[in-house]
Motif scaffolding. Sequence first.
Motif: not given
Length: 455
Positions: A406-433
């Motif tokens: 159930d894990l994805a190994v990420v090599t590019e695009g993320l940095e230490e400390g980033d908060s990643v949303i784990v819920d399936d958010l619908v709709p996912a609009i860029n910039g929404m609160a």
Amino acid sequence: MSSRLKRWGRGLLIALGLAIGILLIVVFVINRQTPSRGKDALRIPTVRVVAVESLPFVVEARGYGTARPARTWDATANVPGRVVERHEDLESGTLLAEGTLLLEIDPSRYRLAEAEAQAQLASLAAEQAQLKREAENTRHLVALERERLELAEQELARIQRLASSGSVSRSRLGDERRATLAQRQTVQSLENELQLIPSRRQRLEAEVERTTTRLDQARRDLEDTRFEAPYDLRLGEVEAELHQYINAGQRLFRAEGIEAAEVVAQVPMDMLRRLLGTQTVRDAEDGILDIAQRLDFSAIDAEVTLVAGKSARWPARVVRIANGLDPATRTARVVVRVEEPYRQVAPLTQPALVRDMYVQVRLASRAPNPRMVVPATAVHQGEVYVVDSDQHLVRRPVRVAFEQHDLAVVTEGLEEGDSVIVDDLVPAINGMAIDPRRDEELARRLRRQALGEKS
């Protein structure tokens, strides 16, 4: 007059209805309220997030295969004969200890052949002793006859001097010459016998070697009449019966060693490549071409699990990688070994690992460097949803090296400390609160999964 009154009454009613309608409209307009945003319209979605971190990571590879014994014995008769003894438990599935007599073929003819060869060797040994004595006697006779020949030669020389002076007759000289020639012939005959002794000795030695070979063959045939368990084993198919006549080359039974079992697991190439990438590979400059000697297989943890019953597990170790790929699935064939597959057997929960059991093989090795992992469900078609410092959603493209469980190994695009949303958010609009909530239980589960532990 009455008709006029009716018309005036009807007009008055119409006017009264219009007045009431206008009055109601005025009242509604005065009392109208402007639409207001309710709490539902201003609700900010609450989502679970995890902090991105580089974790110690165990790379896994899984494959499936069937078990087989590490050693198999197909007992075949090397000598013909009648079965005179058969173990009472010589039946399929029976476990027998090392050294147990399983079956015996009539050994009488081979014992007779052994006795005959031993008797022949004794006879040849007597001939060799006799030849040695004859050689010694002949050498002694040669020495004596040579001395007599010297005396005869001296006497012949004396008679010749006397004959030249006329002191003896010609007949006496002739007799002495004949005696001397006879002595020379005797010496030569004995020397010829001495010269023949080495060839006679070689002939006897050859006879001894041939008879010794016959004796060794007789003893080997005698050993081949007995079939004893060379190790602790489990019997398979049994084809020999008591009093049955057996021909040379006929199969008697099959037995399998119980000290170890092997599984040839079909592992996808990409999984195996990732797993071997965690190992240090020795250079081939020293002439070592075998991959087993260039890799440290002992650093790879292996476990065998029964597919039909997940509770049945056996620790294993990687012993080699079989040559070539499976022609049907194009997968690599990794051979693992399970020691003592019959140890601690429980019929309901832990059966013995026997032939043709369908099992899963798990191979694991810790990566040399930590890996950045996120839940596989948090990746949406090459993007993850990240919460920025202002608690707004940001769609960020990422590069996923591979997924494991159930894990994805990420090599590019993320940095230490980033908060990643784990819920399936619908709709996912860029910039929404966003109202983020840390899921500490999920973070702990990710750490355990990264180490290959059960969640």
